[in-house]
Design a protein around this motif. Structure first.
Motif, short mmCIF file in Angstrom:
data_model
loop_
_atom_site.label_atom_id
_atom_site.label_comp_id
_atom_site.label_asym_id
_atom_site.label_seq_id
_atom_site.Cartn_x
_atom_site.Cartn_y
_atom_site.Cartn_z
N LYS A 91 0.82 -1.21 0.00
CA LYS A 91 0.00 0.00 0.00
C LYS A 91 0.86 1.27 0.00
O LYS A 91 0.51 2.25 -0.65
N ALA A 92 1.98 1.23 0.71
CA ALA A 92 2.82 2.42 0.80
C ALA A 92 3.40 2.83 -0.55
O ALA A 92 3.78 3.99 -0.74
N LEU A 93 3.46 1.88 -1.49
CA LEU A 93 4.11 2.15 -2.78
C LEU A 93 3.11 2.34 -3.92
O LEU A 93 3.51 2.45 -5.08
N LEU A 94 1.83 2.42 -3.60
CA LEU A 94 0.83 2.73 -4.62
C LEU A 94 1.04 4.15 -5.12
O LEU A 94 1.44 5.04 -4.36
N ASP A 95 0.77 4.36 -6.40
CA ASP A 95 1.00 5.67 -7.03
C ASP A 95 -0.25 6.53 -6.96
O ASP A 95 -1.33 6.10 -7.35
N LEU A 96 -0.09 7.75 -6.47
CA LEU A 96 -1.18 8.72 -6.42
C LEU A 96 -0.66 10.06 -6.90
O LEU A 96 0.15 10.69 -6.22
N GLY A 97 -1.08 10.46 -8.08
CA GLY A 97 -0.65 11.75 -8.63
C GLY A 97 0.82 11.84 -8.91
O GLY A 97 1.43 12.90 -8.76
N GLY A 98 1.43 10.71 -9.31
CA GLY A 98 2.85 10.72 -9.64
C GLY A 98 3.78 10.53 -8.46
O GLY A 98 5.01 10.58 -8.61
N GLN A 99 3.22 10.29 -7.26
CA GLN A 99 4.02 10.01 -6.07
C GLN A 99 3.53 8.72 -5.44
O GLN A 99 2.33 8.41 -5.51
N THR A 100 4.43 7.98 -4.81
CA THR A 100 3.96 6.87 -3.99
C THR A 100 3.27 7.45 -2.76
O THR A 100 3.52 8.60 -2.37
N LEU A 101 2.42 6.63 -2.16
CA LEU A 101 1.73 7.10 -0.94
C LEU A 101 2.73 7.51 0.13
O LEU A 101 2.55 8.52 0.80
N ILE A 102 3.80 6.73 0.28
CA ILE A 102 4.74 7.06 1.34
C ILE A 102 5.49 8.36 1.05
O ILE A 102 5.77 9.14 1.96
N GLU A 103 5.79 8.62 -0.20
CA GLU A 103 6.42 9.90 -0.55
C GLU A 103 5.48 11.07 -0.25
O GLU A 103 5.90 12.11 0.24
N ARG A 104 4.21 10.86 -0.56
CA ARG A 104 3.20 11.89 -0.30
C ARG A 104 3.09 12.15 1.21
O ARG A 104 3.01 13.31 1.65
N GLN A 105 3.10 11.08 1.99
CA GLN A 105 3.00 11.23 3.43
C GLN A 105 4.23 11.94 4.00
O GLN A 105 4.12 12.82 4.85
N ILE A 106 5.40 11.54 3.54
CA ILE A 106 6.64 12.15 4.02
C ILE A 106 6.65 13.64 3.72
O ILE A 106 7.03 14.46 4.57
N ALA A 107 6.22 14.02 2.53
CA ALA A 107 6.19 15.44 2.16
C ALA A 107 5.29 16.22 3.10
O ALA A 107 5.64 17.34 3.53
N ALA A 108 4.13 15.66 3.43
CA ALA A 108 3.20 16.36 4.32
C ALA A 108 3.74 16.40 5.75
O ALA A 108 3.73 17.46 6.41
N MET A 109 4.24 15.28 6.25
CA MET A 109 4.65 15.21 7.64
C MET A 109 5.92 16.00 7.92
O MET A 109 6.11 16.52 9.03
N VAL A 146 1.03 7.36 11.83
CA VAL A 146 0.01 7.13 10.80
C VAL A 146 0.24 5.78 10.14
O VAL A 146 1.34 5.24 10.16
N GLY A 147 -0.82 5.24 9.55
CA GLY A 147 -0.69 4.05 8.74
C GLY A 147 -0.27 4.41 7.33
O GLY A 147 -0.59 5.49 6.82
N CYS A 148 0.45 3.51 6.67
CA CYS A 148 0.98 3.82 5.34
C CYS A 148 -0.10 3.84 4.26
O CYS A 148 0.19 4.18 3.11
N ASP A 149 -1.33 3.47 4.63
CA ASP A 149 -2.41 3.43 3.64
C ASP A 149 -3.33 4.64 3.72
O ASP A 149 -4.44 4.61 3.22
N MET A 150 -2.85 5.74 4.33
CA MET A 150 -3.67 6.93 4.52
C MET A 150 -3.21 8.03 3.57
O MET A 150 -2.16 8.64 3.79
N PRO A 151 -3.97 8.32 2.52
CA PRO A 151 -3.50 9.27 1.50
C PRO A 151 -3.61 10.74 1.89
O PRO A 151 -3.01 11.59 1.23
N TYR A 152 -4.36 11.04 2.95
CA TYR A 152 -4.64 12.45 3.26
C TYR A 152 -4.17 12.85 4.65
O TYR A 152 -4.84 13.60 5.36
N VAL A 153 -3.02 12.35 5.08
CA VAL A 153 -2.51 12.71 6.41
C VAL A 153 -2.44 14.23 6.52
O VAL A 153 -2.07 14.93 5.57
N SER A 154 -2.80 14.73 7.70
CA SER A 154 -2.98 16.18 7.86
C SER A 154 -2.07 16.76 8.95
O SER A 154 -2.27 16.48 10.14
N PRO A 155 -1.09 17.57 8.57
CA PRO A 155 -0.27 18.25 9.58
C PRO A 155 -1.11 19.16 10.48
O PRO A 155 -0.80 19.30 11.66
N ASP A 156 -2.16 19.78 9.93
CA ASP A 156 -3.01 20.62 10.75
C ASP A 156 -3.72 19.80 11.83
O ASP A 156 -3.84 20.22 12.98
#
Length: 208
Positions: free
Chosen positions: A20-38, A94-104
């Protein structure tokens, strides 16, 4: 300061074996997307996985990759490892399968944890506690270890043993925080819903 932790274990059987962490969403893996937000609020980031080689090509060197003390025991094992090895007192997990992790959302949770002098601040969204988008104090590691030693592996068991502070939907909404951070994707059907939702977002390039 706050440490951000992504739990990237599990066998992904419900996702047909795809990690799940390596699924592609908008050109990023989920884990890359989460790291960017966190990384916007967390000076330290940790990925907990028992397959580190899978993530070495994906995550930046600044991200620590650790493994469970108690392998194969589910999210509670990952929570224990993270709380045991964090460099900061408070940890956003967070779990690696959460696409919308929120810093706020994490910021509000940290605020409530500190105000209540609690061990954990847990979102209560759609009538359910969400322990995998929560903020924990590192002292919860002792209770996590006790549960693992007792072969009790439910994360909710940890919440029963620590001083938890629930943070409700209306509290997030009062701060203008979208509670979709609680969305997770365990199955191909749930992942399809996320992809469909992303495609339906307005094109911000229109009108340029």
């Amino acid at each position: 300061m706050l440490t951000g932790v992504i739990l990237a274990g599990g066998e992904n059987r419900r996702m047909g074996g795809k990690h799940k962490a390596l699924l592609d969403l908008g050109g990023q893996t989920l884990i890359e997307r989460q790291i960017a937000a966190m990384s916007t609020i967390c000076p330290e980031l940790i990925v907990v996985t028992n397959d580190p080689k899978r993530f070495l090509p994906v995550v930046d060197r600044s991200v620590r990759i650790i493994t469970d003390f108690y392998p194969g025991k589910g999210p509670l094992g990952g929570i224990h490892a993270a709380l045991s090895l964090t460099r900061n007192d408070n940890v956003w997990i967070v779990g690696c399968d959460m696409p919308y992790v929120s810093p706020d959302a994490a910021g509000l949770l940290l605020e409530r944890l500190q105000l209540a002098e609690a061990d954990a601040a847990i979102p209560h969204v759609d009538g359910r506690l969400q322990p995998l988008h929560a903020v924990y104090n590192r002292r919860c590691a002792e209770q996590a270890a006790a549960l693992l030693a007792e072969e009790a592996y439910r994360v909710t068991g940890l919440l029963e043993r620590v001083r938890g502070e629930p943070v409700h939907d209306f509290e997030f909404e009062g701060r203008g925080i979208d509670t979709k951070f609680a969305v997770n994707t365990n199955t191909p059907e749930e992942w399809s819903e996320v992809l469909l939702s992303e495609r339906s977002l307005p094109d911000t390039n229109n009108g340029r």
